[in-house]
Design a protein around this motif. Structure first.
Motif, PDB file in Angstrom:
ATOM      1  N   LEU A 364      -2.516 -12.699   5.972  1.00  0.00           N
ATOM      2  CA  LEU A 364      -3.328 -12.350   4.802  1.00  0.00           C
ATOM      3  C   LEU A 364      -4.777 -12.771   4.959  1.00  0.00           C
ATOM      4  O   LEU A 364      -5.670 -12.175   4.353  1.00  0.00           O
ATOM      5  CB  LEU A 364      -2.721 -12.995   3.554  1.00  0.00           C
ATOM      6  CG  LEU A 364      -1.382 -12.413   3.093  1.00  0.00           C
ATOM      7  CD1 LEU A 364      -0.794 -13.262   1.971  1.00  0.00           C
ATOM      8  CD2 LEU A 364      -1.545 -10.979   2.624  1.00  0.00           C
ATOM      9  N   ILE A 369      -6.545  -7.173   7.401  1.00  0.00           N
ATOM     10  CA  ILE A 369      -5.592  -6.967   6.309  1.00  0.00           C
ATOM     11  C   ILE A 369      -6.393  -6.969   5.016  1.00  0.00           C
ATOM     12  O   ILE A 369      -6.690  -8.021   4.445  1.00  0.00           O
ATOM     13  CB  ILE A 369      -4.505  -8.059   6.295  1.00  0.00           C
ATOM     14  CG1 ILE A 369      -3.711  -8.027   7.597  1.00  0.00           C
ATOM     15  CG2 ILE A 369      -3.583  -7.878   5.104  1.00  0.00           C
ATOM     16  CD1 ILE A 369      -2.847  -6.798   7.776  1.00  0.00           C
ATOM     17  N   GLU A 370      -6.799  -5.790   4.571  1.00  0.00           N
ATOM     18  CA  GLU A 370      -7.625  -5.689   3.364  1.00  0.00           C
ATOM     19  C   GLU A 370      -6.781  -5.449   2.114  1.00  0.00           C
ATOM     20  O   GLU A 370      -7.223  -5.789   1.010  1.00  0.00           O
ATOM     21  CB  GLU A 370      -8.633  -4.553   3.527  1.00  0.00           C
ATOM     22  CG  GLU A 370      -9.639  -4.792   4.649  1.00  0.00           C
ATOM     23  CD  GLU A 370     -10.678  -3.698   4.720  1.00  0.00           C
ATOM     24  OE1 GLU A 370     -11.876  -4.024   4.559  1.00  0.00           O
ATOM     25  OE2 GLU A 370     -10.316  -2.526   4.922  1.00  0.00           O
ATOM     26  N   LYS A 371      -5.621  -4.858   2.263  1.00  0.00           N
ATOM     27  CA  LYS A 371      -4.740  -4.600   1.118  1.00  0.00           C
ATOM     28  C   LYS A 371      -3.459  -5.406   1.307  1.00  0.00           C
ATOM     29  O   LYS A 371      -2.577  -5.036   2.087  1.00  0.00           O
ATOM     30  CB  LYS A 371      -4.424  -3.109   1.013  1.00  0.00           C
ATOM     31  CG  LYS A 371      -5.674  -2.258   0.772  1.00  0.00           C
ATOM     32  CD  LYS A 371      -5.326  -0.784   0.693  1.00  0.00           C
ATOM     33  CE  LYS A 371      -6.577   0.061   0.463  1.00  0.00           C
ATOM     34  NZ  LYS A 371      -6.254   1.505   0.379  1.00  0.00           N
ATOM     35  N   PRO A 372      -3.336  -6.521   0.602  1.00  0.00           N
ATOM     36  CA  PRO A 372      -2.211  -7.437   0.859  1.00  0.00           C
ATOM     37  C   PRO A 372      -0.933  -7.091   0.113  1.00  0.00           C
ATOM     38  O   PRO A 372       0.024  -7.868   0.163  1.00  0.00           O
ATOM     39  CB  PRO A 372      -2.771  -8.778   0.374  1.00  0.00           C
ATOM     40  CG  PRO A 372      -3.682  -8.412  -0.748  1.00  0.00           C
ATOM     41  CD  PRO A 372      -4.282  -7.073  -0.389  1.00  0.00           C
ATOM     42  N   GLN A 373      -0.887  -5.966  -0.570  1.00  0.00           N
ATOM     43  CA  GLN A 373       0.244  -5.705  -1.450  1.00  0.00           C
ATOM     44  C   GLN A 373       1.557  -5.594  -0.669  1.00  0.00           C
ATOM     45  O   GLN A 373       2.585  -6.123  -1.101  1.00  0.00           O
ATOM     46  CB  GLN A 373      -0.007  -4.426  -2.248  1.00  0.00           C
ATOM     47  CG  GLN A 373       0.984  -4.198  -3.373  1.00  0.00           C
ATOM     48  CD  GLN A 373       0.973  -5.334  -4.385  1.00  0.00           C
ATOM     49  OE1 GLN A 373      -0.089  -5.828  -4.760  1.00  0.00           O
ATOM     50  NE2 GLN A 373       2.147  -5.762  -4.814  1.00  0.00           N
ATOM     51  N   CYS A 401      -9.802 -16.918   2.428  1.00  0.00           N
ATOM     52  CA  CYS A 401     -10.615 -15.694   2.522  1.00  0.00           C
ATOM     53  C   CYS A 401     -12.078 -15.948   2.225  1.00  0.00           C
ATOM     54  O   CYS A 401     -12.937 -15.150   2.634  1.00  0.00           O
ATOM     55  CB  CYS A 401     -10.072 -14.632   1.570  1.00  0.00           C
ATOM     56  SG  CYS A 401      -8.471 -13.945   2.059  1.00  0.00           S
ATOM     57  N   LYS A 407     -13.776 -10.220   3.819  1.00  0.00           N
ATOM     58  CA  LYS A 407     -12.595 -10.193   2.959  1.00  0.00           C
ATOM     59  C   LYS A 407     -12.947  -9.952   1.494  1.00  0.00           C
ATOM     60  O   LYS A 407     -12.226 -10.387   0.594  1.00  0.00           O
ATOM     61  CB  LYS A 407     -11.827 -11.510   3.097  1.00  0.00           C
ATOM     62  CG  LYS A 407     -11.269 -11.768   4.478  1.00  0.00           C
ATOM     63  CD  LYS A 407     -10.151 -10.809   4.824  1.00  0.00           C
ATOM     64  CE  LYS A 407      -8.892 -11.145   4.069  1.00  0.00           C
ATOM     65  NZ  LYS A 407      -7.771 -10.273   4.461  1.00  0.00           N
ATOM     66  N   LYS A 409     -12.792  -7.113  -0.228  1.00  0.00           N
ATOM     67  CA  LYS A 409     -11.795  -6.272  -0.886  1.00  0.00           C
ATOM     68  C   LYS A 409     -10.550  -7.066  -1.249  1.00  0.00           C
ATOM     69  O   LYS A 409      -9.988  -6.910  -2.343  1.00  0.00           O
ATOM     70  CB  LYS A 409     -11.417  -5.103   0.029  1.00  0.00           C
ATOM     71  CG  LYS A 409     -12.490  -4.037   0.170  1.00  0.00           C
ATOM     72  CD  LYS A 409     -11.971  -2.877   1.011  1.00  0.00           C
ATOM     73  CE  LYS A 409     -13.024  -1.783   1.130  1.00  0.00           C
ATOM     74  NZ  LYS A 409     -12.538  -0.648   1.954  1.00  0.00           N
ATOM     75  N   THR A 410     -10.109  -7.927  -0.339  1.00  0.00           N
ATOM     76  CA  THR A 410      -8.919  -8.736  -0.613  1.00  0.00           C
ATOM     77  C   THR A 410      -9.152  -9.662  -1.794  1.00  0.00           C
ATOM     78  O   THR A 410      -8.296  -9.797  -2.677  1.00  0.00           O
ATOM     79  CB  THR A 410      -8.536  -9.541   0.637  1.00  0.00           C
ATOM     80  OG1 THR A 410      -8.366  -8.652   1.739  1.00  0.00           O
ATOM     81  CG2 THR A 410      -7.255 -10.316   0.412  1.00  0.00           C
ATOM     82  N   ILE A 413      -9.080  -7.658  -5.071  1.00  0.00           N
ATOM     83  CA  ILE A 413      -7.739  -7.250  -5.492  1.00  0.00           C
ATOM     84  C   ILE A 413      -6.960  -8.432  -6.054  1.00  0.00           C
ATOM     85  O   ILE A 413      -6.373  -8.362  -7.140  1.00  0.00           O
ATOM     86  CB  ILE A 413      -6.998  -6.607  -4.309  1.00  0.00           C
ATOM     87  CG1 ILE A 413      -7.669  -5.290  -3.909  1.00  0.00           C
ATOM     88  CG2 ILE A 413      -5.532  -6.374  -4.650  1.00  0.00           C
ATOM     89  CD1 ILE A 413      -7.096  -4.666  -2.653  1.00  0.00           C
ATOM     90  N   LEU A 414      -6.968  -9.545  -5.340  1.00  0.00           N
ATOM     91  CA  LEU A 414      -6.199 -10.705  -5.783  1.00  0.00           C
ATOM     92  C   LEU A 414      -6.793 -11.327  -7.040  1.00  0.00           C
ATOM     93  O   LEU A 414      -6.064 -11.824  -7.908  1.00  0.00           O
ATOM     94  CB  LEU A 414      -6.130 -11.742  -4.664  1.00  0.00           C
ATOM     95  CG  LEU A 414      -5.389 -11.305  -3.400  1.00  0.00           C
ATOM     96  CD1 LEU A 414      -5.428 -12.395  -2.345  1.00  0.00           C
ATOM     97  CD2 LEU A 414      -3.951 -10.929  -3.723  1.00  0.00           C
TER      98      LEU A 414
END
Length: 823
Positions: A364, A369-373, A401, A407, A409-410, A413-414
């Motif tokens: 992560l 790894i930009e979309k961790p879903q 991050c 990071k 984008k990550t 999102i989070l």
């Protein structure tokens, strides 16, 4: 010069590129230069035995029959191919690669003599027809080398005779010929060729190259060629560089990959003993290169890495991370219908189960790894992690991050899904706040250049990340000085390196630096950030206010690391469309740069100075403006400079105490303590300040002298220290400290330097930059005071009298005695 002997004059002629001017000095020099022995040895001395005849044929006016005989008898190399090219060029035949007059400057009789003597050397077997010369035969052999042995029209025995009997060097294409026929190496070395390191890798690349038309298995043929070349020259071996390039084409060039495995299993010195790529150590080094490389997002690279890991598994943790990334990044741009099922199947095939919590953290936090879903879903469903455990995992991930520049984008999102905005701000301030004490000393140059931060932020500096392509390419070769001869391991493919060789000009092809091409597809595959990413600093700017603690932390790191992209975002160029919210600059930023000896960012130094010139508010540190948001907390005192933020000017010494008391509109009593030394009462400063509405009594006064005096006094009382003047005052103190450090360093070096040697002590970049821009700020301040108080505004000092470091001294008047003599 007239006393020199002929031998010395001949040696002088041999050292000149064009001795024509020397031969025209006198008759004796001209006579010496006409000697056939001097002319022949001029070419032998200047160009060597191999190239002497070629250059002599281009100077036709210097050649005659005697000079040609001396060149032949002195060992000048003449091959049959040289004779064929000379004949074609003289009679205007097929010599397309020579664009100069060359042999056409020779008289026909002299050229006929050269043709006769040279042809006798080869028993008059000199074919001169079209495509019958030795060069055409050799190029035809190179074309046939791409085919199998049964399909070749030219046999190697015919090419062997070109080198053995007719002494044709043909140096420029020999490495390519050796890749097809290694048995030519002894005959090529007899004609002057040497297998150097710069040729070695190229020869083996051409051996392992995949032909465009031949689809049959060539592994045995490649093995035979490598072993034959090794038998003829025991110093030659397949380097790690070539072996890694072949491995990167394991899926596309199966014959070369299979041949390399056969050579490895056979043992012996064919592949360097510490370089056996298929051993776990070197295979690990190759796979480790892709943990922070954009190439891992390519489906072809993923398939190749899986093939290598399947053939040679290893327990290295970095390699495990790389293989996990190939699983959860998914092949291609389109995701499978069942991502978790696909991921589980790949993990089983690669024998990577079970996946641990540490594996999830490392994946992560990886830049790609930009979309961790999908990974979080795998943790919930396949690893049966509870919601509390997943939330704790996410909190650790967002903290990690913050130290990875791509990071954004990550984090976005989070933060939106879990509501971690406040947590991220507190974590960034707690972990990445910097002070002068946290920085390494200036004397430790390596630490100052590599780690501008505390020990906890050395590896994960928030914005130690450059967006420029040429600066973001990491060194993808892992080697040391001891293994330089064995070759470096890179992530380039064999086809890529051969293409770079072919694209490079022929004269410098073997000396080209393979990693010099920056803006191409192969270079972009080595970048350590995704193609479409959001920088963490930009996400912070869009999420938090400009005067927040987390913005102050990121701005500090951007200043130290000279991140021009973030500085442009935090301090946009002033204009009608520029945003109003700007991150405040503080004196702490200058102190941090002074401690590291770095100048303010060159790309944004004009913005720093412009901010100050436009009246940027002065702050000692970010605590000054952050404390205004919480008035309950008392501001911290940083020293004696914080005791008086606003200082009023004392009354003019030219105004009497009675006049000061007679002013009914004066609201501020004159200062009576710590007065400046009394100046001369002869000088009177004229003020043009217009009095305000409270001074009507003064305007109505009839005494003009008293009115002007009182107006000047009131203007002096109302004058306060501006932000620009405070910046100048404290930056001047900082410059004084830098000058003191420079003098101490110079004195320290003078004590240990021998008296005869010349000492040169360089100032730091910050010292030079600050001295330059401080003069500019002083000029701006003086111009503003001229606009306010008139053209005769004095050079005033706004510092405290008790501070020696801020004291301003005017230039002393001349003490030379002068006398006026009247006639």
């Amino acid at each position: 010069m007239q006393r020199l002997c002929d031998e010395v004059i001949a040696l002088i002629i041999h050292e000149l590129e064009d001795p024509t001017a020397l031969t025209l000095v006198c008759k004796r020099f001209h006579q010496v230069s006409r000697d056939p022995y001097v002319r022949a040895h001029y070419f032998l001395t200047r160009y060597g035995r191999i190239n002497a005849m070629f250059w002599a044929l281009g100077r036709g006016k210097l050649l005659n029959e005697v000079v040609i005989d001396i060149l032949f008898n002195s060992g000048a190399h003449v091959s049959r191919y040289l004779l064929q090219v000379a004949i074609h060029h003289f009679y205007r035949g097929n010599s397309h690669f020579i664009k100069t007059p060359w042999v056409r400057s020779i008289s026909p009789s002299v050229f006929s003599y050269f043709q006769k003597v040279a042809a006798e050397m080869f028993d008059n077997e000199v074919p001169v027809g079209k495509h019958e010369d030795d060069g055409s035969k050799f190029h035809a052999f190179l074309k046939d080398g791409r085919h199998s042995l049964q399909m070749r029209e030219k046999h190697w025995e015919e090419i062997r005779d070109l080198f053995q009997r007719y002494k044709d060097p043909l140096m420029c294409q020999l490495p390519t010929a050796l890749a097809f026929e290694p048995r030519l190496l002894p005959y090529a070395e007899a004609n002057g060729f040497r297998m150097e390191t710069k040729y070695r890798d190229f020869v083996f690349r051409k051996m392992f190259e995949k032909p465009a038309l031949n689809t049959a298995d060539r592994s045995e043929e490649i093995v035979c060629r490598v072993r034959e070349l090794k038998r003829l020259d025991p110093r030659i071996f397949v380097s790690r560089t070539v072996a890694a390039e072949v491995c990167m084409e394991a899926k596309h060039n199966e014959s070369a990959y299979r041949a390399l495995k056969i050579l490895d299993r056979s043992g012996g010195p064919i592949i360097s003993t510490s370089v056996l790529l298929f051993c776990v150590v070197d295979d690990t080094i190759l796979l480790q290169l892709f943990v922070k490389s954009r190439a891992i997002t390519s489906s072809s690279t993923m398939n190749t890495l899986r093939q290598l890991y399947t053939d040679f598994p290893t327990g290295d943790p970095i390699v495990r991370t790389v293989m996990l990334l190939t699983v959860f990044l998914f092949d291609g741009s389109s995701q499978p219908s069942s991502p978790l099922v696909s991921a589980k199947s790949k993990l089983q095939n690669l024998n990577l189960l079970p996946v641990t919590r540490q594996d999830l953290l490392v994946m992560l936090a990886n830049p790609f790894i930009e979309k961790p879903q999908h990974i979080l879903d795998y943790a919930r469903e396949e690893m049966a992690m509870s919601s509390k455990a997943v939330n704790e995992l996410i909190r650790e991930v967002v903290v990690m991050c913050l130290g990875v520049g791509s990071k954004g984008k990550t984090l976005k999102i989070l933060s939106e899904q879990c509501g971690l905005k406040e947590f991220i701000a507190e974590a960034a301030v707690r972990r990445y706040s910097l002070s002068v004490a946290d920085l390494p000393p200036l004397e430790d140059e390596q630490a100052s250049n590599e780690a501008p931060g505390t020990s906890s932020a050395v590896e994960l500096t928030p914005e130690n990340y450059d967006l420029h392509m040429e600066d973001a390419i990491e060194d993808d070769t892992m080697s040391n000085a001891d293994d330089a001869e064995l070759g470096t391991i890179g992530q380039d493919t064999l086809s890529t390196m051969i293409r770079q060789d072919e694209m490079t000009p022929i004269r410098s092809r073997r000396r080209s630096y393979y990693y010099s091409s920056m803006y191409n597809h192969d270079a972009q595959a080595k970048l350590n950030y995704p193609s479409d990413f959001v920088q963490v600093g930009r996400w912070v700017k869009d999420t938090y206010p400009a005067d927040s603690p987390i913005m102050a932390v990121f701005f500090t790191h951007a200043v130290i690391n000279n991140n021009s992209a973030l500085l442009h975002s935090y301090l946009p160029t002033p204009g009608p469309n520029s945003p109003a919210a700007r991150v405040p600059i503080t004196l702490k930023h200058f102190k941090l740069l002074a401690h590291l000896g770095r100048a303010p960012p060159e790309s944004r130094v004009s913005v720093f100075i412009t901010e100050i010139e436009l009246g940027a508010e002065f702050y000692f540190s970010e605590e000054d403006y952050l404390s205004k948001q919480t008035p309950v907390v008392e501001p911290r005192q940083h020293g004696k400079h914080r005791t008086k933020d606003v200082k009023k000017e004392t009354s003019p010494t030219t105004v009497s105490h009675s006049l000061c008391q007679a002013d009914p509109s004066s609201s501020t009593p004159p200062r009576t303590s710590r007065k400046r030394p009394r100046r001369s009462t002869v000088v009177v400063f004229t003020s043009y300040v217009i009095p305000d509405s409270d001074d009507e009594a003064i305007v109505e006064s009839d005494d003009e002298n008293a009115m002007l005096t009182l107006m000047t006094m009131q203007a002096k009382k109302r004058r306060v220290e501006s932000n620009l003047q405070r910046w100048i005052k404290h930056l001047s103190a900082l410059l004084t400290e830098e000058q003191r450090k420079y003098k101490e360093k110079r004195r320290r070096l003078e004590r240990i330097t021998p008296p005869d040697s010349k000492l040169r002590v360089n100032k730091t970049e910050f010292h030079k930059s600050l001295a330059t821009h401080l003069r500019s700020l002083r000029r701006v301040d003086h111009d503003k005071r001229k606009q306010l108080y008139g053209s005769d505004a004095p050079e005033e000092d706004y510092s405290d009298d008790e501070d020696d470091e801020y004291r301003y001294q005017k230039s002393r008047s001349s003490k030379r005695r002068r006398s006026n003599i009247t006639s």
